[in-house]
Scaffold this motif. Structure first.
Motif, PDB file in Angstrom:
ATOM      1  N   LEU A 189       0.834  -1.209   0.000  1.00  0.00           N
ATOM      2  CA  LEU A 189       0.000   0.000   0.000  1.00  0.00           C
ATOM      3  C   LEU A 189       0.866   1.255   0.000  1.00  0.00           C
ATOM      4  CD1 LEU A 189      -2.801  -0.922   2.570  1.00  0.00           C
ATOM      5  CD2 LEU A 189      -3.116  -0.506   0.125  1.00  0.00           C
ATOM      6  N   SER A 190       1.872   1.282   0.863  1.00  0.00           N
ATOM      7  CA  SER A 190       2.732   2.466   0.965  1.00  0.00           C
ATOM      8  C   SER A 190       3.397   2.789  -0.366  1.00  0.00           C
ATOM      9  CB  SER A 190       3.818   2.252   2.024  1.00  0.00           C
ATOM     10  OG  SER A 190       3.265   2.110   3.292  1.00  0.00           O
ATOM     11  N   ILE A 191       4.004   1.786  -0.978  1.00  0.00           N
ATOM     12  CA  ILE A 191       4.703   2.014  -2.250  1.00  0.00           C
ATOM     13  C   ILE A 191       3.730   2.498  -3.310  1.00  0.00           C
ATOM     14  CG2 ILE A 191       5.902   0.873  -4.156  1.00  0.00           C
ATOM     15  CD1 ILE A 191       7.303  -0.867  -2.000  1.00  0.00           C
ATOM     16  N   THR A 192       2.624   1.786  -3.470  1.00  0.00           N
ATOM     17  CA  THR A 192       1.652   2.142  -4.503  1.00  0.00           C
ATOM     18  C   THR A 192       1.112   3.547  -4.285  1.00  0.00           C
ATOM     19  OG1 THR A 192       1.017  -0.172  -4.762  1.00  0.00           O
ATOM     20  CG2 THR A 192      -0.519   1.473  -5.607  1.00  0.00           C
ATOM     21  N   LEU A 216       2.527  -2.735 -18.090  1.00  0.00           N
ATOM     22  CA  LEU A 216       2.868  -3.627 -16.976  1.00  0.00           C
ATOM     23  C   LEU A 216       2.580  -3.033 -15.596  1.00  0.00           C
ATOM     24  CD1 LEU A 216       6.062  -5.380 -18.365  1.00  0.00           C
ATOM     25  CD2 LEU A 216       3.702  -6.247 -18.290  1.00  0.00           C
ATOM     26  N   PRO A 217       2.895  -1.762 -15.341  1.00  0.00           N
ATOM     27  CA  PRO A 217       2.528  -1.207 -14.028  1.00  0.00           C
ATOM     28  C   PRO A 217       1.017  -1.222 -13.788  1.00  0.00           C
ATOM     29  CG  PRO A 217       4.172   0.176 -15.066  1.00  0.00           C
ATOM     30  CD  PRO A 217       3.729  -0.824 -16.104  1.00  0.00           C
ATOM     31  N   ASN A 218       0.246  -0.960 -14.833  1.00  0.00           N
ATOM     32  CA  ASN A 218      -1.203  -0.991 -14.674  1.00  0.00           C
ATOM     33  C   ASN A 218      -1.716  -2.414 -14.482  1.00  0.00           C
ATOM     34  OD1 ASN A 218      -2.343   1.793 -14.850  1.00  0.00           O
ATOM     35  ND2 ASN A 218      -1.017   1.798 -16.643  1.00  0.00           N
ATOM     36  N   LEU A 219      -1.084  -3.362 -15.150  1.00  0.00           N
ATOM     37  CA  LEU A 219      -1.438  -4.764 -14.930  1.00  0.00           C
ATOM     38  C   LEU A 219      -1.114  -5.168 -13.492  1.00  0.00           C
ATOM     39  CD1 LEU A 219      -2.522  -7.298 -16.321  1.00  0.00           C
ATOM     40  CD2 LEU A 219      -0.168  -7.850 -16.979  1.00  0.00           C
ATOM     41  N   ALA A 220      -0.005  -4.675 -12.976  1.00  0.00           N
ATOM     42  CA  ALA A 220       0.359  -4.945 -11.582  1.00  0.00           C
ATOM     43  C   ALA A 220      -0.691  -4.374 -10.631  1.00  0.00           C
ATOM     44  CB  ALA A 220       1.739  -4.375 -11.278  1.00  0.00           C
ATOM     45  N   LEU A 221      -1.202  -3.178 -10.928  1.00  0.00           N
ATOM     46  CA  LEU A 221      -2.250  -2.584 -10.088  1.00  0.00           C
ATOM     47  C   LEU A 221      -3.510  -3.440 -10.073  1.00  0.00           C
ATOM     48  CD1 LEU A 221      -2.070   1.187 -11.054  1.00  0.00           C
ATOM     49  CD2 LEU A 221      -1.279   0.120  -8.938  1.00  0.00           C
ATOM     50  N   LEU A 222      -3.772  -4.076 -11.171  1.00  0.00           N
ATOM     51  CA  LEU A 222      -4.942  -4.950 -11.265  1.00  0.00           C
ATOM     52  C   LEU A 222      -4.737  -6.240 -10.482  1.00  0.00           C
ATOM     53  CD1 LEU A 222      -7.687  -5.702 -12.540  1.00  0.00           C
ATOM     54  CD2 LEU A 222      -6.413  -6.480 -14.555  1.00  0.00           C
ATOM     55  N   ILE A 223      -3.506  -6.745 -10.459  1.00  0.00           N
ATOM     56  CA  ILE A 223      -3.248  -8.074  -9.900  1.00  0.00           C
ATOM     57  C   ILE A 223      -2.821  -8.085  -8.438  1.00  0.00           C
ATOM     58  CG2 ILE A 223      -1.746 -10.098 -10.123  1.00  0.00           C
ATOM     59  CD1 ILE A 223      -1.773  -9.559 -13.171  1.00  0.00           C
ATOM     60  N   MET A 269      -7.490  -1.888  -7.916  1.00  0.00           N
ATOM     61  CA  MET A 269      -7.775  -2.848  -8.987  1.00  0.00           C
ATOM     62  C   MET A 269      -8.605  -2.216 -10.097  1.00  0.00           C
ATOM     63  SD  MET A 269      -8.556  -6.264  -6.763  1.00  0.00           S
ATOM     64  CE  MET A 269      -8.911  -7.248  -8.228  1.00  0.00           C
ATOM     65  N   VAL A 270      -9.564  -1.392  -9.726  1.00  0.00           N
ATOM     66  CA  VAL A 270     -10.399  -0.706 -10.717  1.00  0.00           C
ATOM     67  C   VAL A 270      -9.544   0.201 -11.596  1.00  0.00           C
ATOM     68  CG1 VAL A 270     -12.222   1.031 -10.999  1.00  0.00           C
ATOM     69  CG2 VAL A 270     -12.528  -0.850  -9.385  1.00  0.00           C
ATOM     70  N   ALA A 271      -8.683   0.993 -10.972  1.00  0.00           N
ATOM     71  CA  ALA A 271      -7.820   1.895 -11.745  1.00  0.00           C
ATOM     72  C   ALA A 271      -6.924   1.106 -12.697  1.00  0.00           C
ATOM     73  CB  ALA A 271      -6.978   2.759 -10.802  1.00  0.00           C
ATOM     74  N   GLY A 272      -6.293   0.056 -12.185  1.00  0.00           N
ATOM     75  CA  GLY A 272      -5.435  -0.768 -13.038  1.00  0.00           C
ATOM     76  C   GLY A 272      -6.218  -1.436 -14.154  1.00  0.00           C
ATOM     77  N   GLY A 273      -7.392  -1.958 -13.814  1.00  0.00           N
ATOM     78  CA  GLY A 273      -8.221  -2.637 -14.822  1.00  0.00           C
ATOM     79  C   GLY A 273      -8.707  -1.708 -15.917  1.00  0.00           C
ATOM     80  N   MET A 274      -9.081  -0.492 -15.533  1.00  0.00           N
ATOM     81  CA  MET A 274      -9.526   0.476 -16.545  1.00  0.00           C
ATOM     82  C   MET A 274      -8.393   0.829 -17.501  1.00  0.00           C
ATOM     83  SD  MET A 274     -11.934   2.951 -14.215  1.00  0.00           S
ATOM     84  CE  MET A 274     -11.982   4.227 -15.457  1.00  0.00           C
ATOM     85  N   ALA A 275      -7.204   1.043 -16.962  1.00  0.00           N
ATOM     86  CA  ALA A 275      -6.065   1.384 -17.819  1.00  0.00           C
ATOM     87  C   ALA A 275      -5.669   0.208 -18.703  1.00  0.00           C
ATOM     88  CB  ALA A 275      -4.886   1.846 -16.966  1.00  0.00           C
ATOM     89  N   VAL A 276      -5.640  -0.992 -18.137  1.00  0.00           N
ATOM     90  CA  VAL A 276      -5.306  -2.185 -18.929  1.00  0.00           C
ATOM     91  C   VAL A 276      -6.337  -2.368 -20.041  1.00  0.00           C
ATOM     92  CG1 VAL A 276      -5.238  -4.716 -18.848  1.00  0.00           C
ATOM     93  CG2 VAL A 276      -3.972  -3.388 -17.163  1.00  0.00           C
ATOM     94  N   GLY A 277      -7.602  -2.168 -19.709  1.00  0.00           N
ATOM     95  CA  GLY A 277      -8.645  -2.278 -20.729  1.00  0.00           C
ATOM     96  C   GLY A 277      -8.461  -1.267 -21.843  1.00  0.00           C
ATOM     97  N   TYR A 278      -8.140  -0.043 -21.472  1.00  0.00           N
ATOM     98  CA  TYR A 278      -7.932   1.013 -22.456  1.00  0.00           C
ATOM     99  C   TYR A 278      -6.775   0.680 -23.392  1.00  0.00           C
ATOM    100  CZ  TYR A 278      -6.751   5.654 -24.297  1.00  0.00           C
ATOM    101  OH  TYR A 278      -6.462   6.709 -25.119  1.00  0.00           O
ATOM    102  N   TRP A 279      -5.621   0.351 -22.793  1.00  0.00           N
ATOM    103  CA  TRP A 279      -4.448   0.062 -23.616  1.00  0.00           C
ATOM    104  C   TRP A 279      -4.657  -1.192 -24.454  1.00  0.00           C
ATOM    105  CZ3 TRP A 279      -1.982   4.227 -24.121  1.00  0.00           C
ATOM    106  CH2 TRP A 279      -1.756   5.096 -23.059  1.00  0.00           C
ATOM    107  N   THR A 280      -5.386  -2.166 -23.925  1.00  0.00           N
ATOM    108  CA  THR A 280      -5.661  -3.390 -24.679  1.00  0.00           C
ATOM    109  C   THR A 280      -6.560  -3.098 -25.874  1.00  0.00           C
ATOM    110  OG1 THR A 280      -5.383  -4.751 -22.698  1.00  0.00           O
ATOM    111  CG2 THR A 280      -6.609  -5.728 -24.527  1.00  0.00           C
ATOM    112  N   LEU A 281      -7.610  -2.315 -25.648  1.00  0.00           N
ATOM    113  CA  LEU A 281      -8.512  -1.957 -26.753  1.00  0.00           C
ATOM    114  C   LEU A 281      -7.781  -1.216 -27.873  1.00  0.00           C
ATOM    115  CD1 LEU A 281     -11.686  -0.857 -24.781  1.00  0.00           C
ATOM    116  CD2 LEU A 281     -11.463  -2.849 -26.280  1.00  0.00           C
ATOM    117  N   LEU A 282      -6.801  -0.408 -27.499  1.00  0.00           N
ATOM    118  CA  LEU A 282      -6.023   0.329 -28.496  1.00  0.00           C
ATOM    119  C   LEU A 282      -4.906  -0.508 -29.108  1.00  0.00           C
ATOM    120  CD1 LEU A 282      -5.638   3.873 -26.899  1.00  0.00           C
ATOM    121  CD2 LEU A 282      -7.181   3.151 -28.721  1.00  0.00           C
TER     122      LEU A 282
END
Length: 139
Positions: free
Chosen positions: A9-12, A113-120, A91-104
């Motif tokens: 939590l602290s690092i993120t 990868l950092p956004n995928l890490a936020l999701l996982i 997780m929501v923030a990471g998932g939204m970004a991963v979804g965006y970059w994936t769609l594009l």
């Protein structure tokens, strides 16, 4: 709150607050960032707006996470629901970004990868936090 959860939590949360500070300084022209460090189409006003649309969400998970850590240090049981909120919002923030970059079809590892890490990463702590909520006195 366990040491690994507190550290995650602290690092993120601190990194995200720093990210938004740097982003604001860049937007204000105070801190120029090399173009190759920026996300794809960083000069497109729609993409800039998309990025800034994450500010409330990112601040919410960062502030709830840091508040949860503070509560845990003071043996305040509010750390448990605050941690759950922070983990889910992360997780929501990471998932939204991963979804965006994936769609594009944009798979720049620097951003993807950092956004995928936020999701996982929060998944590894959710079960323990949810189980600890059963111990809270409600009423």
């Amino acid at each position: 709150m366990g040491k690994r959860l507190r550290l995650a939590l602290s690092i993120t949360d601190i990194v995200f607050l720093a990210y938004w500070l740097v982003s604001a300084l860049h937007l204000a022209g105070v801190l120029p960032i090399p173009a190759d460090w920026l996300y794809a189409d960083a000069d497109d006003p729609r993409v800039v707006a998309w990025n800034w649309s994450f500010l409330p969400l990112d601040l919410a998970f960062s502030l709830t996470g840091l508040t949860a850590i503070r509560c845990a240090r003071h043996a305040n049981p509010l750390w448990k629901p605050l941690t759950l909120i922070s983990l889910v919002l992360t997780m929501v923030a990471g998932g939204m970004a991963v979804g965006y970059w994936t769609l594009l079809g944009e798979f720049d590892p620097f951003w993807f990868l950092p956004n995928l890490a936020l999701l996982i990463w929060p998944v590894f702590f959710l079960g323990g936090v949810i189980a600890s909520l059963r111990q809270l006195p409600y009423g």
